[in-house]
Design an enzyme around this catalytic site. Structure first.
Site, PDB file in Angstrom:
ATOM      1  N   LYS A  94      -9.000  -6.672  14.459  1.00  0.00           N
ATOM      2  CA  LYS A  94      -7.559  -6.524  14.247  1.00  0.00           C
ATOM      3  C   LYS A  94      -7.336  -5.497  13.160  1.00  0.00           C
ATOM      4  O   LYS A  94      -7.976  -5.568  12.092  1.00  0.00           O
ATOM      5  CB  LYS A  94      -6.972  -7.884  13.817  1.00  0.00           C
ATOM      6  CG  LYS A  94      -5.505  -7.857  13.485  1.00  0.00           C
ATOM      7  CD  LYS A  94      -4.663  -8.275  14.683  1.00  0.00           C
ATOM      8  CE  LYS A  94      -3.217  -7.900  14.566  1.00  0.00           C
ATOM      9  NZ  LYS A  94      -2.920  -6.508  15.016  1.00  0.00           N
ATOM     10  N   LYS A 130      -9.917  -0.771  12.980  1.00  0.00           N
ATOM     11  CA  LYS A 130      -8.895   0.229  12.678  1.00  0.00           C
ATOM     12  C   LYS A 130      -9.087   1.370  13.666  1.00  0.00           C
ATOM     13  O   LYS A 130     -10.199   1.580  14.165  1.00  0.00           O
ATOM     14  CB  LYS A 130      -9.076   0.751  11.237  1.00  0.00           C
ATOM     15  CG  LYS A 130      -7.828   1.396  10.664  1.00  0.00           C
ATOM     16  CD  LYS A 130      -6.867   0.398  10.034  1.00  0.00           C
ATOM     17  CE  LYS A 130      -5.576   1.047   9.629  1.00  0.00           C
ATOM     18  NZ  LYS A 130      -4.689   0.110   8.915  1.00  0.00           N
ATOM     19  N   ASP A 170       0.405   1.792  11.730  1.00  0.00           N
ATOM     20  CA  ASP A 170      -0.023   2.198  10.384  1.00  0.00           C
ATOM     21  C   ASP A 170       0.699   3.527  10.150  1.00  0.00           C
ATOM     22  O   ASP A 170       1.718   3.799  10.796  1.00  0.00           O
ATOM     23  CB  ASP A 170      -1.550   2.336  10.308  1.00  0.00           C
ATOM     24  CG  ASP A 170      -2.060   2.488   8.878  1.00  0.00           C
ATOM     25  OD1 ASP A 170      -2.123   1.499   8.142  1.00  0.00           O
ATOM     26  OD2 ASP A 170      -2.394   3.632   8.463  1.00  0.00           O
ATOM     27  N   ASN A 244       7.483   2.399   5.952  1.00  0.00           N
ATOM     28  CA  ASN A 244       7.685   0.975   6.218  1.00  0.00           C
ATOM     29  C   ASN A 244       7.360   0.099   5.011  1.00  0.00           C
ATOM     30  O   ASN A 244       8.146  -0.763   4.613  1.00  0.00           O
ATOM     31  CB  ASN A 244       6.813   0.592   7.429  1.00  0.00           C
ATOM     32  CG  ASN A 244       6.871  -0.872   7.732  1.00  0.00           C
ATOM     33  OD1 ASN A 244       6.135  -1.663   7.164  1.00  0.00           O
ATOM     34  ND2 ASN A 244       7.794  -1.254   8.597  1.00  0.00           N
TER      35      ASN A 244
HETATM   36  P1  NDP Z   1       4.567   5.102   7.049  1.00  0.00           P
HETATM   37  O1  NDP Z   1       4.080   6.162   7.952  1.00  0.00           O
HETATM   38  O2  NDP Z   1       5.728   4.281   7.461  1.00  0.00           O
HETATM   39  O3  NDP Z   1       4.901   5.719   5.599  1.00  0.00           O
HETATM   40  C1  NDP Z   1       3.949   6.399   4.867  1.00  0.00           C
HETATM   41  C2  NDP Z   1       4.632   6.993   3.653  1.00  0.00           C
HETATM   42  O4  NDP Z   1       3.644   7.552   2.788  1.00  0.00           O
HETATM   43  C3  NDP Z   1       5.599   8.101   3.981  1.00  0.00           C
HETATM   44  O5  NDP Z   1       6.637   8.135   3.061  1.00  0.00           O
HETATM   45  C4  NDP Z   1       4.719   9.335   3.861  1.00  0.00           C
HETATM   46  O6  NDP Z   1       5.433  10.528   3.609  1.00  0.00           O
HETATM   47  C5  NDP Z   1       3.873   8.958   2.654  1.00  0.00           C
HETATM   48  N1  NDP Z   1       2.608   9.675   2.705  1.00  0.00           N
HETATM   49  C6  NDP Z   1       1.726   9.722   3.731  1.00  0.00           C
HETATM   50  N2  NDP Z   1       0.691  10.506   3.416  1.00  0.00           N
HETATM   51  C7  NDP Z   1       0.932  10.964   2.171  1.00  0.00           C
HETATM   52  C8  NDP Z   1       0.234  11.823   1.298  1.00  0.00           C
HETATM   53  N3  NDP Z   1      -0.941  12.363   1.646  1.00  0.00           N
HETATM   54  N4  NDP Z   1       0.781  12.060   0.072  1.00  0.00           N
HETATM   55  C9  NDP Z   1       1.964  11.523  -0.286  1.00  0.00           C
HETATM   56  N5  NDP Z   1       2.665  10.703   0.509  1.00  0.00           N
HETATM   57  C10 NDP Z   1       2.161  10.430   1.716  1.00  0.00           C
HETATM   58  O7  NDP Z   1       3.295   4.172   6.748  1.00  0.00           O
HETATM   59  P2  NDP Z   1       3.252   2.699   6.182  1.00  0.00           P
HETATM   60  O8  NDP Z   1       4.353   2.479   5.220  1.00  0.00           O
HETATM   61  O9  NDP Z   1       3.100   1.775   7.328  1.00  0.00           O
HETATM   62  O10 NDP Z   1       1.848   2.703   5.417  1.00  0.00           O
HETATM   63  C11 NDP Z   1       1.727   3.091   4.053  1.00  0.00           C
HETATM   64  C12 NDP Z   1       0.414   2.567   3.509  1.00  0.00           C
HETATM   65  O11 NDP Z   1       0.382   1.137   3.633  1.00  0.00           O
HETATM   66  C13 NDP Z   1      -0.849   3.060   4.220  1.00  0.00           C
HETATM   67  O12 NDP Z   1      -1.898   3.147   3.266  1.00  0.00           O
HETATM   68  C14 NDP Z   1      -1.148   1.930   5.194  1.00  0.00           C
HETATM   69  O13 NDP Z   1      -2.508   1.904   5.572  1.00  0.00           O
HETATM   70  C15 NDP Z   1      -0.791   0.737   4.321  1.00  0.00           C
HETATM   71  N6  NDP Z   1      -0.531  -0.480   5.062  1.00  0.00           N
HETATM   72  C16 NDP Z   1       0.449  -0.534   6.014  1.00  0.00           C
HETATM   73  C17 NDP Z   1       0.697  -1.730   6.659  1.00  0.00           C
HETATM   74  C18 NDP Z   1       1.852  -1.874   7.605  1.00  0.00           C
HETATM   75  O14 NDP Z   1       2.159  -3.022   7.997  1.00  0.00           O
HETATM   76  N7  NDP Z   1       2.520  -0.820   8.001  1.00  0.00           N
HETATM   77  C19 NDP Z   1      -0.140  -2.925   6.451  1.00  0.00           C
HETATM   78  C20 NDP Z   1      -1.066  -2.788   5.339  1.00  0.00           C
HETATM   79  C21 NDP Z   1      -1.271  -1.597   4.707  1.00  0.00           C
HETATM   80  P3  NDP Z   1       5.720  11.544   4.817  1.00  0.00           P
HETATM   81  O15 NDP Z   1       6.873  10.936   5.564  1.00  0.00           O
HETATM   82  O16 NDP Z   1       6.064  12.807   4.139  1.00  0.00           O
HETATM   83  O17 NDP Z   1       4.483  11.617   5.621  1.00  0.00           O
END
Ligand code: NDP
Length: 451
Positions: A94, A130, A170, A244
């Protein structure tokens, strides 16, 4: 053979490096976990003899495949897709799917390894996996994203299923992508079954799933504060990201009486000293989830806000920091800045947002530091509950899911304290999460023998 004769941490890490050349993120994740595990198993012969850690740090399988699709100008595009199935000792694999140009096998192996410990911590029967692709959904039309998702699933479907492996979203995989992926899965297998989570509620998604990771991280912070007879009320937070996880973490932090001062995206960060309140957050949700806009637009809309082009929020003074964007966004210098500025709690909404050096800084300063595998486990936990609802053909209500998420996060906190309490007033949450996550998977693996 005496326990002392078994391989030690340094020899173990040399082996990991040799077997995974150039896979820096994966090596970093294994190192962070293994330090604590070696100390824990020092006098536990059975784990050494069965080579448990060595087996956990070798994915069950890594599937890599070509994904061809046609863009709107009729160019044929070729991407690489992966699914890393790390460990299914305690349940089906998962873990989410990430669509981002920075995706590599190393990144997905680190995420699948971390996911194994995280999923174990939830107490639910979930293994670790993953996947994703080096595909950038940004700037693509809906039709292009659909064609990519359909092509990706045309290979992935044969490796997943409700009892085998259950992907979710993700970075870069939100509602739209999950809809396209699930639609293609269902079409190919000709069955409606919960092979993907994070679905919209109209077709089998769970209430609270979109909020679960961000809310869960803030609930974890509440538990950390409660452990010290304190609370979020009146505290300030700096948060990175605006996806998110970040927006829901900001929402819950604000709801509980705190003030959020910053958010960011990959282009820059905003600093709003007045606080990003509920009304501003609703505007941001529409900006990010519906219009797919940039965080810089916030500064144009709300006066008194500073936009830092290309910048980060880590030098803003606050009580708490919640990195919710991506891996390795906080290095040693940023970590020092946070400590010097009086931050007392760091809670990771993202996966591995702090480098090993940054973690050392947090641990040395003995601040409340919650690693992602504990703090952001709420998302996968509610995904696990989505699987249960799909199997039973039921939909639980908001109140039930909310209570379950709150309880799950409290349980994870308790497990971290059990293995990470130093006997004084400090809890080493990294050590607690690593050991508690390891033990359940390791004991299951021992029971199975050499498989
Ligand atoms: P989203 O795609 O919804 O959002 C990611 C955010 O991070 C965006 O604002 C994006 O900006 C920014 N971002 C991405 N890459 C970079 C970078 N290299 N430098 C600066 N900012 C960056 O993803 P999530 O919110 O779902 O995920 C965020 C983190 O949380 C990840 O590490 C993910 O693995 C982790 N996570 C997520 C879960 C979930 O339920 N969604 C569960 C557990 C962990 P931009 O729009 O400019 O790309």
């Amino acid at each position: 053979m005496a326990v002392a004769d078994h391989v030690n941490f340094h020899t173990f890490m040399e082996g990991v490096k040799k077997r995974n050349p150039g896979q820096e993120e994966f090596i970093q994740a294994v190192r962070e976990v293994s330090q604590d595990i070696f100390a824990f198993i020092e006098d536990k012969r059975e784990y050494h003899e069965a080579q448990i850690l060595r087996r956990m740090a070798e994915p069950d399988r890594v599937i890599s495949f070509r994904v061809c699709w046609e863009d709107d100008d009729h160019n044929i595009r070729v991407q690489r897709g992966w699914r890393v199935q790390n460990n299914n000792a305690i349940g089906p694999y998962k873990g989410g799917l990430r669509f981002d140009p920075g995706v590599t096998e190393s990144v997905l192996k680190f995420l699948a390894f971390e996911q194994t410990f995280k999923n174990s911590l939830t107490g639910l029967p979930l293994g670790g996996g993953k996947g994703g692709a080096n595909f950038n959904p940004k700037g693509k039309s809906d039709a292009e994203v659909m064609r990519f998702c359909q092509s990706f699933m045309t290979e992935l479907y044969r490796h997943i299923g409700p009892e085998t492996d259950v992907p979710a979203g993700d970075i870069g995989v939100g509602n739209r992508e999950i809809g396209f992926l699930f639609g293609q899965y269902k079409r190919i297998v000709n069955r409606w079954e919960g092979a993907i989570t994070g679905k919209a509620q109209e077709f089998g998604g769970s209430v609270m799933r979109p909020e679960a990771t961000g809310y869960g991280a803030v609930y974890f912070l509440c538990n950390m504060y409660a452990h010290r007879d304190d609370s979020i009320e009146g505290k300030t937070a700096i948060i990175s990201g605006s996806g998110n996880v970040a927006l829901h973490a900001a929402e819950k932090f604000t709801e509980l009486g705190g003030k959020v001062l910053s958010l960011s995206d990959s282009d820059g960060a905003i600093h709003d000293p007045d606080g990003i309140d509920a009304e501003k957050l609703n505007w941001l949700k529409a900006l990010k989830f519906e219009r797919r806009g940039r965080i810089s637009e916030y500064a144009e809309k709300f006066s008194g806000t500073e936009y830092r082009d290309g910048g980060e929020p880590w030098d803003i003074e606050a009580d708490c920091a919640l990195p919710c964007a991506t891996q390795n966004e906080i290095g040693k210098e940023e970590a020092k800045k946070l400590v010097d500025n009086g931050v007392k709690a760091v809670v990771e909404g993202a996966n591995m947002p702090s480098t090993l050096e940054a973690v050392e800084v947090f641990r040395d300063a003995r601040l409340m530091y919650a690693p992602g595998k504990a703090a952001n486990a709420g998302g996968v936990a509610v995904s696990g509950l989505e699987m249960s609802q799909n199997s039973e053909r039921v939909s639980w209500n908001h109140e039930k899911l909310h209570d379950m998420l709150t309880e799950l996060m409290a349980d994870i906190h308790t497990k971290c304290v059990e293995f990470g309490d130093d006997g004084g007033d400090y809890v080493d949450y990294v050590k607690g999460a690593n050991i508690a996550g390891f033990k359940k998977v390791a004991d299951a693996m021992l029971a199975f023998g050499v498989v």
